[in-house]
Design an enzyme around this catalytic site. Structure first.
Site, mmCIF file in Angstrom:
data_model
loop_
_atom_site.group_PDB
_atom_site.id
_atom_site.type_symbol
_atom_site.label_atom_id
_atom_site.label_comp_id
_atom_site.label_asym_id
_atom_site.label_seq_id
_atom_site.Cartn_x
_atom_site.Cartn_y
_atom_site.Cartn_z
ATOM 1 C CD GLU A 260 37.552 28.499 58.767
ATOM 2 O OE1 GLU A 260 36.600 28.806 57.994
ATOM 3 O OE2 GLU A 260 38.741 28.647 58.453
ATOM 4 C CD GLU A 289 38.778 35.075 54.407
ATOM 5 O OE1 GLU A 289 39.181 35.258 55.568
ATOM 6 O OE2 GLU A 289 38.555 33.934 53.940
#
Length: 494
Positions: A260, A289
Site C-alpha cells: 500500500e 500496481e
C-alpha cells in the site's frame, strides 16, 4: 477567462468533490460505526449523483469544443476530460447513484459474510452488484467503449486501451512458464522453514510504520490505519494507507503495508502542478500496481532488504524459529500453494489473478451465474492449485473487489507485475549499488528513481508509454518471468 481556464476551474471542483467521496469510503472501511452502513450508502449515492451531474454537464462539451490547450500537459488534460465526459454520458444518473449506494452497503454485507463463512448471506447482494455493473458495461459498450464488449468497457476504466482478449493472450503466454517453474520448485528438496512465535499486534503496527518510512512514505501527508482488506486511499496531499494484523503471521502486515505504501508513494510523488486536475492521479491501475508490486516484491522481498528486515524483527520479536538472514530470506520467499491471493508467493500470485479474471469475465458476459460462482471458484482453484478450498473466507469471499463493483480491476494486478518486472530491470541498470542501500533498510534510491521515472508524471502519458519511457524498451512479460526464474532457481537449487 478562456474556455480552457473555465473548464479547468470546473474540473478542479469536481476533482475536489471526488476526493471527499473517497474520504467517505476510507472512513467506512476504517472507523465508521457498523450501524451507519445504510446511511453511508445513501450518502455515497447522493454524492455520486452530484459528481455524475457535474461529469455529464453539457457545459463540458461546450468548453471542450472551444478550449485551446496552452501546452502539452493542457492538451493531455483535455483528452482525459473528453474521455471521461463521453464515458460518463453513457451511464444514466440513476444507475450511477444506485451503483454507489449498493456497493457502499455491499461492503459491510461482504465483510460479515466473510467473517461468518456464509456465502448465502452475500449472494443476493452480489447478484445486485453484478446486475448493475453488467448494465453499466452494456451501456458503455453501446456508447462505443470496449469495442462493444461489456467487460472490456469496464476494464477500460482501470486500464485504458486494454482488452479481455489481449489480457487472455498475455496470460496464455505466461501460464506455461509459471506452471513449469512452480512444478520444479515443489519438486525440490529445499524447503523453507516457517516462522514461529508470537508477534504482538502493537509491535507489528510499529514495524509497519518503520517500513513505510524506509520506503519513503510522507507522514505529513498520510496516515496508517487498520482495515479488513488493506487498501490505500486519496491522492494529492492526502494519501492514506491501511494494513491488517494477524498475530501468528507478521508477513501479512509487513507486505500489505509495503504494497500500500507503493500505491501511496505514487500518488504523493505526482508533480504538484497537476494537483486536482485530470493529471493528478495515477494513469491506470496497471501502472499503480507496478509501484506497489515492485515495492513489495523486487525490493521488499530481495535478499538485501530481507537481511535488514531479519535483524529488525529479531530486535523486536526475539527468536522467530529461523537461524539467520539466509534462512529468513528463504522463508520470506517460500513457494507453496495457498488459498489467499494477498499472501501468495510471487510464483503463484499471477495464477490467482488468472482465475479471477476468467470468472469475472464470465460473470459480466452472462456465461456464469452468481449462484454458481462458489462451485466454479472451488472447481477452478482445485484444478489450478491442487488443493480443495476449505471454507468460503479462503475462497470466493476473500477479496473485497466484487462486493464494491470493481469488475475489470483484477487483471491489472498481473499487468502491474509485468510492468514491475520491466521497471526492476531498468532500475538495477541505473542504480547498480541498490543492494547496498537495501541492506541498510534504505529504499530511498529506488523510490527516488521511481518518482523521477514514473510517479511524477501522474496521468500525463498513456500507461504503456509511461513504462516504456522509464525503461527504454517496450514492456512485455519477459523481464518478469526471467526475474522469477533466476530468483527462485537460486533459492531452490533448480
Amino acid at each position: 477567462m478562456t474556455a480552457f481556464a473555465e473548464l479547468m476551474a470546473f474540473q478542479r471542483e469536481t476533482e475536489a468533490l471526488a476526493q471527499i467521496a473517497g474520504r467517505l469510503g476510507w472512513d467506512q472501511e476504517t472507523v465508521m460505526p457498523k450501524g451507519a452502513a445504510e446511511q453511508r450508502g445513501e450518502e455515497m449515492g447522493a454524492i455520486e449523483g452530484v459528481l455524475h451531474a457535474r461529469r455529464t454537464d453539457p457545459k463540458i462539451g461546450e468548453w471542450l469544443a472551444a478550449a485551446k490547450a496552452p501546452d502539452a500537459a493542457g492538451a493531455r488534460a483535455l483528452e482525459l476530460i473528453r474521455r471521461g465526459f463521453e464515458r460518463n454520458a453513457c451511464i444514466p444518473s440513476k444507475l450511477a447513484s444506485e451503483i454507489a449506494r449498493v456497493t457502499s452497503v455491499s461492503q459491510g454485507i461482504w465483510a460479515e459474510a466473510r467473517s461468518r463463512n456464509d456465502v448465502a448471506h452475500f449472494l443476493p447482494t452480489l447478484e445486485r452488484v453484478v446486475a448493475l455493473k453488467r448494465e453499466a458495461g452494456q451501456a458503455l459498450a453501446a456508447g462505443g467503449f470496449g469495442g462493444g464488449d461489456a467487460y472490456d468497457a469496464l476494464l477500460d476504466d482501470y486500464e485504458p486501451g486494454a482488452t479481455g482478449a489481449g489480457i487472455a493472450e498475455m496470460f496464455g503466454r505466461m501460464r506455461p512458464r509459471l506452471v513449469s517453474l512452480r512444478e520444479r520448485i515443489l519438486g525440490s528438496d529445499r524447503k523453507a522453514k516457517p516462522l514461529s512465535g508470537h508477534f504482538a499486534h502493537d509491535r507489528q503496527v510499529g514495524l509497519a510504520r518503520d517500513l513505510a518510512t524506509a520506503f519513503g512514505y510522507d507522514w505529513n501527508r498520510g496516515r496508517l490505519d487498520l482495515a479488513v482488506h488493506p487498501f490505500s486511499s486519496g491522492s494529492g496531499n492526502d494519501s492514506r494507507i491501511t494494513t491488517r494484523v494477524v498475530e501468528t503471521d507478521p508477513f501479512n502486515c509487513i507486505y500489505s503495508t509495503v504494497h500500500e505504501v507503493g500505491h501511496a508513494c505514487y500518488e504523493l510523488g505526482i508533480d504538484q502542478a497537476h494537483l486536482l486536475t485530470p493529471l493528478g492521479a495515477g494513469v491506470s491501475m496497471g501502472v499503480h500496481e507496478s509501484q506497489s508490486r515492485i515495492y513489495e516484491n523486487q525490493l521488499g522481498r530481495s535478499r538485501a532488504f530481507a537481511s535488514w528486515l531479519f535483524a529488525r524483527m529479531r530486535a523486536i520479536f526475539g527468536d522467530m524459529g529461523v537461524a539467520d538472514a539466509d534462512e529468513f530470506y528463504a522463508t520470506v520467499n517460500a513457494v507453496q500453494p495457498g488459498f489467499i491471493r494477498t499472501e501468495a508467493d510471487e510464483v503463484h500470485y499471477n495464477l490467482h489473478i488468472m482465475m479471477r479474471f476468467d470468472l469475472e469475465r464470465n460473470l459480466i458476459g452472462g456465461k456464469l451465474a452468481v449462484a454458481d460462482l462458489e462451485d466454479a471458484w472451488n472447481t477452478r482453484f482445485g484444478a489450478d492449485f491442487g488443493v480443495a478450498v476449505d471454507r468460503p473466507a479462503h475462497g470466493m469471499l476473500q477479496d473485497v473487489h466484487w462486493s464494491v463493483g470493481l469488475f475489470g480491476y483484477f487483471p491489472t494486478y498481473t499487468l502491474g507485475n509485468v510492468y514491475a518486472g520491466c521497471l526492476h530491470r531498468a532500475l538495477r541498470a541505473d542504480v547498480p549499488d541498490l543492494d547496498a542501500h537495501l541492506a541498510e533498510g534504505n529504499a530511498k534510491p529506488a523510490t527516488d528513481w521511481l518518482r523521477e521515472k514514473v510517479q511524477q508524471f501522474g496521468g500525463l502519458y498513456e500507461p504503456a508509454a509511461v513504462i516504456e519511457r522509464a525503461c527504454g524498451f517496450t514492456p512485455s512479460e519477459g523481464p518478469l518471468l526471467d526475474y522469477l526464474e533466476a530468483k527462485f532457481s537460486d533459492l531452490y537449487g533448480l
